[in-house]
Write a protein that holds these residues in place. Structure first.
Motif, mmCIF file in Angstrom:
data_model
loop_
_atom_site.group_PDB
_atom_site.id
_atom_site.type_symbol
_atom_site.label_atom_id
_atom_site.label_comp_id
_atom_site.label_asym_id
_atom_site.label_seq_id
_atom_site.Cartn_x
_atom_site.Cartn_y
_atom_site.Cartn_z
ATOM 1 N N ASP A 36 1.071 -1.367 0.036
ATOM 2 C CA ASP A 36 -0.076 -0.081 0.146
ATOM 3 C C ASP A 36 0.752 1.241 -0.236
ATOM 4 O O ASP A 36 1.788 1.214 0.527
ATOM 5 N N ALA A 37 0.684 2.347 -0.621
ATOM 6 C CA ALA A 37 1.452 3.566 -0.765
ATOM 7 C C ALA A 37 1.566 4.008 0.786
ATOM 8 O O ALA A 37 2.905 4.566 0.706
ATOM 9 N N GLU A 38 0.946 3.703 1.604
ATOM 10 C CA GLU A 38 1.022 4.193 2.956
ATOM 11 C C GLU A 38 1.896 3.064 3.946
ATOM 12 O O GLU A 38 2.102 3.408 5.074
ATOM 13 N N ASP A 39 2.304 1.936 3.332
ATOM 14 C CA ASP A 39 2.920 0.828 4.166
ATOM 15 C C ASP A 39 4.695 1.517 4.252
ATOM 16 O O ASP A 39 5.059 2.169 3.678
ATOM 17 N N PRO A 40 4.805 1.070 5.582
ATOM 18 C CA PRO A 40 6.205 1.681 6.164
ATOM 19 C C PRO A 40 7.187 1.130 5.265
ATOM 20 O O PRO A 40 7.284 -0.114 4.716
ATOM 21 N N LEU A 41 7.999 2.019 4.808
ATOM 22 C CA LEU A 41 9.381 1.460 4.009
ATOM 23 C C LEU A 41 10.770 1.435 5.102
ATOM 24 O O LEU A 41 11.457 0.513 4.864
ATOM 25 N N TYR A 42 10.799 2.434 5.680
ATOM 26 C CA TYR A 42 11.893 2.257 6.574
ATOM 27 C C TYR A 42 11.796 2.942 7.932
ATOM 28 O O TYR A 42 10.740 4.092 8.104
ATOM 29 N N LEU A 43 12.505 2.827 8.898
ATOM 30 C CA LEU A 43 12.835 3.497 10.208
ATOM 31 C C LEU A 43 14.172 4.056 10.132
ATOM 32 O O LEU A 43 15.254 3.527 9.770
ATOM 33 N N LEU A 44 14.366 5.556 10.571
ATOM 34 C CA LEU A 44 15.657 5.867 10.709
ATOM 35 C C LEU A 44 15.474 6.815 11.825
ATOM 36 O O LEU A 44 14.832 7.426 12.165
ATOM 37 N N TYR A 45 16.513 6.204 12.912
ATOM 38 C CA TYR A 45 16.578 6.905 14.386
ATOM 39 C C TYR A 45 17.245 8.156 14.119
ATOM 40 O O TYR A 45 18.384 8.299 13.421
ATOM 41 N N THR A 46 16.705 9.262 14.737
ATOM 42 C CA THR A 46 17.580 10.382 14.519
ATOM 43 C C THR A 46 17.334 10.993 16.079
ATOM 44 O O THR A 46 16.343 10.611 16.985
ATOM 45 N N SER A 47 18.221 11.898 16.408
ATOM 46 C CA SER A 47 18.125 12.700 17.670
ATOM 47 C C SER A 47 17.158 13.679 17.777
ATOM 48 O O SER A 47 17.052 14.550 16.760
ATOM 49 N N GLY A 48 16.409 13.876 18.868
ATOM 50 C CA GLY A 48 15.662 14.674 19.104
ATOM 51 C C GLY A 48 15.693 15.653 20.234
ATOM 52 O O GLY A 48 16.906 15.859 20.691
ATOM 53 N N THR A 49 14.698 16.380 20.744
ATOM 54 C CA THR A 49 14.944 17.439 21.801
ATOM 55 C C THR A 49 15.178 16.689 23.052
ATOM 56 O O THR A 49 16.255 17.299 24.015
ATOM 57 N N THR A 50 14.357 15.672 23.371
ATOM 58 C CA THR A 50 14.722 14.894 24.735
ATOM 59 C C THR A 50 15.065 13.290 24.541
ATOM 60 O O THR A 50 14.431 12.783 23.613
ATOM 61 N N GLY A 51 15.599 12.886 25.384
ATOM 62 C CA GLY A 51 15.589 11.354 25.558
ATOM 63 C C GLY A 51 16.224 10.591 24.513
ATOM 64 O O GLY A 51 17.084 11.082 24.013
#
Ligand code: WTA
Length: 640
Positions: A263-278
């Motif tokens: 489906d067009a909305e099916d996940p392709l990938y995860l990419l971890y990135t740094s955010g504000t907290t935690g």
């Protein structure tokens, strides 16, 4: 220590506001998009129609009902109910045309080895890899962590995952044990794909050893596929670890493999990135909209043509590599070049010799690399014929006008426009960027890409005036936008869509000059861009605190001549531990081991207290001001 005052950099940027570099007639004549104003207008007036037209340039298994579904904001959906697979468009589709025989990928190892793949060959290799994944029980929706150096098997692994509908999570090969471990755990990957090692700066990076340490504590991992790169001895755990070259020789690894209908909305990938907290968060991208966004932006901004030889000198482990080394160029049917090693190995002319040797026409890199190479002087690039270049690009952090002009004059010989592309892991595609026909100002990303709308707001959410600094927000959805934070939709809403409801909060500050040009200033949250790499203060602090001598730690970013920003840390020791040069060195080493060499602090300062608010939050703003000798601002909440 290279602490510049904030003022000098700011002046440099302000002066550049008055310098305009119009496109040359040659550049305009060959541009894929010639009438810039017309496409901006079309997209502004009919966003859905604009993106539908772009989407029609690619192939879909089944059409969409709606281009954009805004019924559940901010969980936007694009191309609803359409069936597609990005790999079908990146590889399979080309088997029907002459591009089957075109060179897709040229690779050079740090030691000078070369490998070349036609679209046909790459398609076959990916099919074989995909069949192996299937035989190992990797199915649609399963997560696979990829932790490798810059070798052709890295894009192959990503494409193989996407082909079978699995979700890849690539962890940058410069990260270390702790960073890898948390990402494997959070994604609950059942398979890890890695290398025995990689070559970087003449040394071996022990990827398998680091992976072993991380996997030891990751119970979800059933198997590890290992690519042989260095050939040195590594531990292979019986029943768990398998060599890719052995698997590729099995009958199961057939060169034919059906591409999974997604489906067009099916996940392709995860990419971890740094955010504000935690802890780092997993940004989720999907097959359909992402594909349309990166295909369009690459084709328009870098004007890719069949004759081009494209080199995106980023690492595939970051979003730049995902979008513009792996998926984008293949979607465009382009020839791209990938280099394994360091820009200065064995000498500072390595990159320029590669441009000459492979006839690179478009080079896309980061300001930190440009500044780093600039330091070695003009003689190195001048030894090489760089006349094949026709366009240049920059990404990752603001490019200061001095570096911009050097890049323009010494590398581009004043012929090549520089596309300064502002975007993020979250945006998936270029957002604020010129097209080749746009008049440039050194250090400005110029204007939002057609269809993208950006504003600069003050704390209350009112747009600021010309030349005033404020928070950069995006006000209209775009197809390659992140869909959520994996497993944490609340954080997605909170982090990006709450401060200014209905608007996407970028985390950057910016200003617009009197001509409407955008100037990105930098992060306003706890993200530090070190040499263009994105790190969170929280990750660095928790790596420090995990050392037995450290009670408390604070990390900040300070301006650095080459790296753009460098990490400075303040450490309170536990009772019984004594500050010393040796301990500082040990702590830097410790952070490097835990997170990776890029996270190693520039400086560790031992202190006995840290400026905090009454609620106990470290006031990094105050630390930053003190370190630079600047006014400390409003201290009414300071508890000291
Ligand atoms: C910064 C990298 C100025 C910005 C693609 C952004 C830039 C963060 C530029 C995202 C640019 C990226 N000019 N700043 N051309 N490109 N940035 O997620 O602070 O690693 O928010 O994505 O990099 O970093 P990320």
């Amino acid at each position: 220590m290279a602490v510049e005052t904030k003022v000098s950099r700011e002046d440099e940027f302000r002066q550049a506001e008055h310098e305009i570099y119009p496109p040359s007639p040659e550049v305009v004549a060959q541009a894929n998009v010639k009438d810039y104003d017309a496409v901006v207008k079309q997209a502004r007036e009919d966003l859905a129609g604009f993106w539908a037209e772009r989407a029609s340039e690619l192939e879909w298994f089944a059409p969409w009902d709606k281009v954009l579904d805004e019924s559940n904001k901010p969980f936007y959906k694009w191309f609803t109910n359409a069936k597609v697979n990005i790999v079908y468009n990146a590889l399979d589709r080309h088997m029907k045309t002459w591009r089957k025989n075109k060179v897709a990928l040229i690779w050079e190892g740090e030691k000078g080895e070369q490998r070349t793949f036609s679209y046909f060959r790459l398609w076959q290799e990916v099919n074989k890899f995909a069949n192996i994944l299937k035989s190992m029980g990797v199915h649609k929706g399963d997560r696979v962590t990829i932790y490798m150096g810059r070798v052709p098997e890295l894009p192959m692994a990503m494409l193989a995952c996407a082909k079978v509908g699995a979700i890849h999570s690539v962890v940058y090969g410069g990260f270390s044990v702790e960073a890898l471990h948390t990402r494997i755990m959070d994604s609950e990957s059942k398979l890890v794909i890695t290398c025995d090692g990689g070559f970087m700066n003449g040394k071996i990076v022990e990827l398998k050893k680091i992976a072993d340490e991380a996997i030891q504590r990751s119970p979800t991992v059933e198997n590890v596929i290992v690519v042989k790169r260095t050939g040195h001895e590594v531990n292979m755990e019986a029943g768990r670890d398998l060599w890719l070259h052995d698997l590729m020789n099995l009958p199961i690894a057939s060169t034919k493999c059906e591409t999974e209908v997604m489906d067009a909305e099916d996940p392709l990938y995860l990419l971890y990135t740094s955010g504000t907290t935690g802890t780092p968060k997993a940004i989720l991208h999907t097959h359909g909209g992402y594909m349309v966004g990166i295909h369009t932006t690459l084709k328009w901004v870098f004007d890719l043509k069949d004759e081009d030889r494209w080199w995106c000198a980023a690492d595939p482990g970051w979003v730049t590599g995902h979008s513009y080394i792996v998926y984008g160029p293949l979607l465009c049917g382009a020839t791209s070049f990938m280099y394994e090693g360091a820009p200065t190995f064995p000498y500072p002319n390595r990159w320029w010799s590669l441009v000459e040797k492979y006839g690179i026409t478009v080079l896309y890199t980061a300001p930190t690399a440009i500044r780093g190479l600039m330091r070695f002087g003009e003689a190195w690039p001048n030894r090489h014929d760089l006349s094949s270049l026709r366009l240049l690009g920059s990404v990752g952090e603001p490019i200061n006008p001095e570096a911009w002009k050097w890049y323009h004059r010494v590398i581009g010989k004043k012929r090549c426009p520089i596309m300064d592309t502002w975007w993020q892991t979250e945006t998936g595609m270029f957002m604020i960027t010129p097209l080749p026909v746009v008049p440039l100002k050194p250090g400005s990303g110029t204007f939002p890409f057609p269809g993208v709308e950006a504003e600069i707001l003050n704390e209350e959410g009112t747009p600021v005036g010309p030349d005033e600094e404020g928070f950069l927000v995006l006000t209209r959805p775009w197809p390659a936008m992140l869909r959520t934070i994996y497993k944490d939709p609340d954080r997605f809403v909170r982090q990006y869509w709450t401060k200014y409801p209905g608007k996407y909060m970028t985390g950057d500050s910016a200003r617009r000059d009197a001509d409407g040009y955008f100037w990105i200033i930098g992060r306003v949250d706890d993200v530090i861009k070190v040499s263009g790499y994105r790190l969170g203060t929280a990750e660095i602090e928790s790596a420090l605190v995990s050392h037995h001598t450290v009670a408390e730690a604070a990390a900040i970013g300070l301006p650095h001549e080459i790296k753009g920003t460098a990490i400075y840390t303040y450490v309170i020791l536990r009772q019984g531990s004594v500050p010393s040069e040796e301990l500082a060195a040990e702590l830097r080493q410790h952070v490097g081991h835990e997170l990776g060499p890029i996270a190693r602090p520039e400086k560790i300062e031992f202190v006995t207290k840290l400026p905090k608010t009454r609620s106990g939050k470290i006031m990094r703003r105050v630390l930053k001001a003190r370190a630079q000798g600047l006014p400390e601002g409003d201290l009414s909440t300071l508890e000291e």
